[in-house]
Design a protein around this motif. Structure first.
Motif, short mmCIF file in Angstrom:
data_model
loop_
_atom_site.label_atom_id
_atom_site.label_comp_id
_atom_site.label_asym_id
_atom_site.label_seq_id
_atom_site.Cartn_x
_atom_site.Cartn_y
_atom_site.Cartn_z
N CYS A 63 31.32 -31.86 -33.02
CA CYS A 63 30.93 -30.50 -33.43
C CYS A 63 31.93 -29.46 -32.92
O CYS A 63 32.26 -28.51 -33.63
CB CYS A 63 29.52 -30.18 -32.93
N TYR A 64 32.40 -29.64 -31.70
CA TYR A 64 33.42 -28.74 -31.15
C TYR A 64 34.71 -28.86 -31.95
O TYR A 64 35.37 -27.86 -32.26
CB TYR A 64 33.66 -29.09 -29.68
N ARG A 65 35.07 -30.07 -32.32
CA ARG A 65 36.29 -30.30 -33.10
C ARG A 65 36.16 -29.69 -34.49
O ARG A 65 37.14 -29.20 -35.06
CB ARG A 65 36.58 -31.79 -33.18
N ILE A 66 34.96 -29.72 -35.06
CA ILE A 66 34.74 -29.09 -36.36
C ILE A 66 35.06 -27.60 -36.30
O ILE A 66 35.60 -27.03 -37.24
CB ILE A 66 33.28 -29.32 -36.82
N LEU A 67 34.73 -26.99 -35.17
CA LEU A 67 34.96 -25.56 -35.00
C LEU A 67 36.42 -25.22 -34.70
O LEU A 67 36.91 -24.16 -35.10
CB LEU A 67 34.08 -25.02 -33.87
N THR A 68 37.13 -26.11 -34.01
CA THR A 68 38.44 -25.75 -33.46
C THR A 68 39.61 -26.56 -33.99
O THR A 68 40.76 -26.26 -33.64
CB THR A 68 38.41 -25.89 -31.92
N GLU A 69 39.36 -27.60 -34.79
CA GLU A 69 40.45 -28.44 -35.29
C GLU A 69 40.30 -28.68 -36.79
O GLU A 69 39.20 -28.61 -37.33
CB GLU A 69 40.45 -29.80 -34.57
N LYS A 70 41.42 -29.00 -37.42
CA LYS A 70 41.40 -29.38 -38.84
C LYS A 70 41.12 -30.88 -38.91
O LYS A 70 42.04 -31.69 -39.00
CB LYS A 70 42.72 -29.03 -39.50
N VAL A 71 39.84 -31.23 -38.87
CA VAL A 71 39.46 -32.64 -38.81
C VAL A 71 38.92 -33.11 -40.16
O VAL A 71 38.24 -32.38 -40.87
CB VAL A 71 38.41 -32.89 -37.71
N SER A 72 39.22 -34.35 -40.49
CA SER A 72 38.73 -34.92 -41.74
C SER A 72 37.31 -35.45 -41.57
O SER A 72 36.59 -35.65 -42.55
CB SER A 72 39.64 -36.06 -42.20
N ASP A 73 36.88 -35.67 -40.31
CA ASP A 73 35.54 -36.21 -40.05
C ASP A 73 34.45 -35.34 -40.66
O ASP A 73 33.39 -35.81 -41.04
CB ASP A 73 35.28 -36.30 -38.54
N PRO B 11 32.76 -28.15 -46.74
CA PRO B 11 33.39 -27.54 -45.56
C PRO B 11 34.84 -27.13 -45.83
O PRO B 11 35.55 -27.81 -46.56
CB PRO B 11 33.34 -28.66 -44.51
N ASN B 12 35.24 -26.02 -45.24
CA ASN B 12 36.64 -25.59 -45.32
C ASN B 12 37.32 -25.98 -44.00
O ASN B 12 37.21 -25.26 -43.01
CB ASN B 12 36.72 -24.08 -45.54
N THR B 13 38.00 -27.10 -44.01
CA THR B 13 38.61 -27.61 -42.77
C THR B 13 39.89 -26.88 -42.40
O THR B 13 40.44 -27.12 -41.32
CB THR B 13 38.89 -29.12 -42.91
N GLU C 272 26.28 -31.14 -36.80
CA GLU C 272 27.54 -31.02 -37.54
C GLU C 272 27.38 -30.09 -38.73
O GLU C 272 28.28 -29.30 -39.05
CB GLU C 272 28.01 -32.41 -37.99
N ILE C 273 26.24 -30.17 -39.41
CA ILE C 273 25.98 -29.28 -40.54
C ILE C 273 26.02 -27.82 -40.08
O ILE C 273 26.71 -26.98 -40.66
CB ILE C 273 24.62 -29.60 -41.19
N HIS C 274 25.27 -27.52 -39.02
CA HIS C 274 25.21 -26.13 -38.54
C HIS C 274 26.56 -25.66 -38.02
O HIS C 274 26.95 -24.51 -38.25
CB HIS C 274 24.13 -26.00 -37.47
N SER C 275 27.28 -26.51 -37.31
CA SER C 275 28.59 -26.12 -36.78
C SER C 275 29.54 -25.73 -37.91
O SER C 275 30.19 -24.69 -37.87
CB SER C 275 29.20 -27.27 -35.97
N SER C 276 29.59 -26.58 -38.92
CA SER C 276 30.50 -26.33 -40.04
C SER C 276 30.10 -25.10 -40.84
O SER C 276 30.93 -24.25 -41.18
CB SER C 276 30.54 -27.56 -40.95
N VAL C 277 28.81 -24.98 -41.13
CA VAL C 277 28.33 -23.87 -41.96
C VAL C 277 28.50 -22.53 -41.24
O VAL C 277 28.93 -21.54 -41.86
CB VAL C 277 26.86 -24.09 -42.36
N VAL C 278 28.17 -22.47 -39.96
CA VAL C 278 28.30 -21.21 -39.21
C VAL C 278 29.76 -20.77 -39.14
O VAL C 278 30.08 -19.59 -39.30
CB VAL C 278 27.69 -21.35 -37.81
#
Length: 232
Positions: free
Chosen positions: A125-135, A151-153, A92-98
């Motif tokens: 992790c996929y949702r972090i990349l493609t959705e505005k998620v609060s998780d 993170p910038n959601t 999750e860290i890498h997904s959000s940061v990248v």
């Protein structure tokens, strides 16, 4: 097409640059208490590493090209996500940061981000990349670093296969090795953002053609994915 620049960024080094180590002098009591707790805990369970320390220790490199096509700037990047599925917080860290790093580099221009992300569709992790998620705001804490990264959601990516077909491919990776049971799932993606229209995508099979890849017709355990864009 004209190549303007190439950037190589080790994501672990980038994480280290934006998160400074805890001030041990001002946290001596906490550090002593934490060390005692870790010592006592180690007597009963196997000790665990700090997730941020592990994320920073990775050597995976983010590669980004800036090109000009018909007087329009386009960024094209690739990243091979570390494969730590047993440590979802690290992924999750890498997904959000990248994702956020991609938006920072492109500075409002069109971009394409591709790679083996080692994540399945619709997982967090996929949702972090493609959705505005609060998780994503629930990234782990660290006992070693003062985490300044936020993170910038609001910044999200679009996937070409999902845009064109409504769903991701059935699979992009198929392998069967002695240390791992048969694995068949989608791990590879082409993401994008900006004034780009997906004209077509390479059609992929619904099921493997053999027991597992590699084989005579597949030089990799990953399928080739491809798309054609129209730059608006």
């Amino acid at each position: 097409m004209q190549l303007k620049s190439i950037s190589y960024i080790k994501v672990g080094d980038y994480l280290r640059s934006i998160n400074k180590p805890c001030d041990k002098k001002h946290n001596s009591l906490f550090t002593w208490g934490h060390s005692l707790w870790q010592y006592l805990l180690s007597k009963f369970v196997e000790p665990t590493m700090d997730t941020w320390e592990m994320a920073i220790a990775t050597l995976n490199t983010f590669i980004c090209l800036q090109v000009v096509i018909h007087d329009k700037i386009l960024y094209v990047a690739n990243y091979h996500m570390p494969c730590f599925c047993q440590i979802p917080d690290l992924m999750e860290i890498h997904s959000s940061v990248v994702k956020d790093l991609m938006f920072e580099l492109e500075a409002g221009h069109n971009f394409i981000l591709t790679g083996d992300f080692n994540i399945k569709p619709m997982k967090i992790c996929y949702r972090i990349l493609t959705e505005k998620v609060s998780d994503v705001n629930l990234l782990p804490e660290s006992n070693i670093y003062e985490i300044s990264y936020r993170p910038n959601t609001d910044q999200i990516l679009k996937s070409v296969y999902r845009e064109k077909n409504g769903v991701e491919p059935v699979y992009t990776n198929d392998r069967d090795v002695p240390k791992s049971p048969h694995f068949c799932a989608t791990l590879d993606y082409i993401f994008f953002e900006g004034h780009l229209t997906v004209e077509k995508v390479l059609e992929l099979p619904d099921q493997p053609m053999s027991e597992s890849y590699l084989d005579e017709t597949h030089p990799s355990d990953h399928l080739l994915i491809a798309t054609s864009f129209r730059l608006l």
